[in-house]
Design a protein around this motif. Structure first.
Motif, PDB file in Angstrom:
ATOM      1  N   LEU A 134      89.131  54.656  53.040  1.00  0.00           N
ATOM      2  CA  LEU A 134      88.350  55.494  52.127  1.00  0.00           C
ATOM      3  C   LEU A 134      87.373  54.663  51.317  1.00  0.00           C
ATOM      4  N   LEU A 135      87.791  53.500  50.861  1.00  0.00           N
ATOM      5  CA  LEU A 135      86.866  52.644  50.114  1.00  0.00           C
ATOM      6  C   LEU A 135      85.738  52.166  51.029  1.00  0.00           C
ATOM      7  N   VAL A 136      86.064  51.857  52.273  1.00  0.00           N
ATOM      8  CA  VAL A 136      85.038  51.450  53.241  1.00  0.00           C
ATOM      9  C   VAL A 136      84.017  52.576  53.426  1.00  0.00           C
ATOM     10  N   ALA A 137      84.498  53.800  53.582  1.00  0.00           N
ATOM     11  CA  ALA A 137      83.598  54.946  53.725  1.00  0.00           C
ATOM     12  C   ALA A 137      82.754  55.141  52.472  1.00  0.00           C
ATOM     13  N   THR A 138      83.356  54.914  51.311  1.00  0.00           N
ATOM     14  CA  THR A 138      82.640  55.074  50.046  1.00  0.00           C
ATOM     15  C   THR A 138      81.554  54.022  49.898  1.00  0.00           C
ATOM     16  N   HIS A 139      81.826  52.795  50.331  1.00  0.00           N
ATOM     17  CA  HIS A 139      80.803  51.746  50.294  1.00  0.00           C
ATOM     18  C   HIS A 139      79.532  52.207  51.004  1.00  0.00           C
ATOM     19  N   ARG A 140      79.690  52.929  52.106  1.00  0.00           N
ATOM     20  CA  ARG A 140      78.554  53.373  52.919  1.00  0.00           C
ATOM     21  C   ARG A 140      78.063  54.771  52.529  1.00  0.00           C
ATOM     22  N   ASN A 141      78.728  55.384  51.575  1.00  0.00           N
ATOM     23  CA  ASN A 141      78.434  56.771  51.179  1.00  0.00           C
ATOM     24  C   ASN A 141      78.524  57.713  52.371  1.00  0.00           C
ATOM     25  N   ASN A 142      79.529  57.481  53.207  1.00  0.00           N
ATOM     26  CA  ASN A 142      79.775  58.331  54.369  1.00  0.00           C
ATOM     27  C   ASN A 142      80.627  59.522  53.939  1.00  0.00           C
ATOM     28  N   VAL A 143      79.961  60.589  53.574  1.00  0.00           N
ATOM     29  CA  VAL A 143      80.620  61.719  52.913  1.00  0.00           C
ATOM     30  C   VAL A 143      81.649  62.396  53.819  1.00  0.00           C
ATOM     31  N   GLU A 144      81.278  62.690  55.052  1.00  0.00           N
ATOM     32  CA  GLU A 144      82.208  63.417  55.921  1.00  0.00           C
ATOM     33  C   GLU A 144      83.402  62.554  56.302  1.00  0.00           C
ATOM     34  N   ALA A 145      83.180  61.267  56.474  1.00  0.00           N
ATOM     35  CA  ALA A 145      84.307  60.366  56.748  1.00  0.00           C
ATOM     36  C   ALA A 145      85.249  60.346  55.550  1.00  0.00           C
ATOM     37  N   ALA A 146      84.667  60.271  54.364  1.00  0.00           N
ATOM     38  CA  ALA A 146      85.489  60.287  53.152  1.00  0.00           C
ATOM     39  C   ALA A 146      86.260  61.596  53.039  1.00  0.00           C
ATOM     40  N   ARG A 147      85.608  62.686  53.382  1.00  0.00           N
ATOM     41  CA  ARG A 147      86.272  63.989  53.308  1.00  0.00           C
ATOM     42  C   ARG A 147      87.483  64.041  54.243  1.00  0.00           C
ATOM     43  N   ALA A 148      87.306  63.537  55.470  1.00  0.00           N
ATOM     44  CA  ALA A 148      88.405  63.552  56.441  1.00  0.00           C
ATOM     45  C   ALA A 148      89.580  62.731  55.938  1.00  0.00           C
ATOM     46  N   LEU A 149      89.300  61.589  55.320  1.00  0.00           N
ATOM     47  CA  LEU A 149      90.364  60.722  54.813  1.00  0.00           C
ATOM     48  C   LEU A 149      91.049  61.332  53.592  1.00  0.00           C
ATOM     49  N   ILE A 150      90.270  61.895  52.693  1.00  0.00           N
ATOM     50  CA  ILE A 150      90.851  62.514  51.497  1.00  0.00           C
ATOM     51  C   ILE A 150      91.683  63.732  51.884  1.00  0.00           C
ATOM     52  N   ASP A 151      91.181  64.526  52.829  1.00  0.00           N
ATOM     53  CA  ASP A 151      91.949  65.685  53.294  1.00  0.00           C
ATOM     54  C   ASP A 151      93.282  65.258  53.905  1.00  0.00           C
TER      55      ASP A 151
END
Length: 235
Positions: free
Chosen positions: A66-83
């Protein structure tokens, strides 16, 4: 006796093979999950999680997917991980978490998701600051608005003895974005007379830099040039 011991060792090794294979697979899956997070591949993230990848598998810096996705501002990747239950407060080796990093960098969509999934508003970065302080410093107006609405302490003092208001003035450029942030912070109850570690008030800092818009906002809010005694960093 030797043959018996050898047989026992071989048997033990054979018995351990499934566990070792599983550990290796978990490590590989974790690596692939972080790579998918970096690419922003939400579909691959879901596939890997379905195969048993650990949602908070860390790399050697302590970063989770999730932090890796956040570094890149990859919103949908972050959403999948948070879900899938990713920890929005998990910090890496330099005390960044998905919540703190999203706030500091103005990644507002991810920030909103972290706030909706248990972000710790009192958590601090390596400088002892909340997410609001770097957001104010960097001129992220909407981010500041989001964090204020979420309830982050507008008067938190970091290890440099600066508040969000002081950072918006001292490290800002005096332009429209930082002036808007000063207005938001004052409206939210920021202490306009809370001085820095050297006793210099927000008003004096604004006057020294010629930031007339900020000066007017502070004066209208009752700011004084002398100000209050500096306050130590919040615990």
């Amino acid at each position: 006796m030797f043959l018996a011991r050898l047989s026992l060792c071989v048997g033990f090794a054979i018995a351990m093979l499934p566990a070792l294979a599983a550990a290796a697979s978990g490590g590989e899956l974790g690596s692939r999950l972080r790579a998918a997070a970096e690419r922003g591949d939400a579909a691959e993230i879901r596939v890997l999680l379905g195969k048993g990848a650990q949602v908070d598998a860390r790399d050697d810096t302590g970063a989770t997917p999730l932090l890796v996705a956040t570094h890149r501002n990859n919103v949908e990747a972050a959403r999948a991980l948070i879900d899938a239950g990713a920890n929005v407060n998990a910090k890496d080796g330099i005390q960044d978490s998905p919540y703190l990093y999203a706030g500091a960098r103005g990644h507002d969509e991810i920030l909103k998701m972290t706030l909706a999934h248990g972000a710790d508003l009192k958590s601090t970065n390596r400088y002892g600051g909340t997410a609001l302080i770097p957001a104010a410093e960097r001129g992220h107006v909407e981010t500041v608005r989001i964090l204020i609405a979420a309830g982050v302490d507008v008067n938190h003092v970091n290890n440099l003895h600066w508040t969000a208001l002081l950072e918006a003035i001292i490290l800002g450029d005096g332009g429209a974005r930082h002036t808007a942030i000063v207005r938001l912070l004052v409206a939210a109850g920021a202490d306009v007379n809370l001085a820095d570690g050297e006793g210099i008030t927000p008003l004096r800092h604004a006057r020294q830099r010629g930031y007339e818009g900020m000066v007017r906002i502070l004066e209208q809010a009752g700011a004084r040039d002398g100000g209050a005694a500096p306050r130590r960093a919040s615990p």
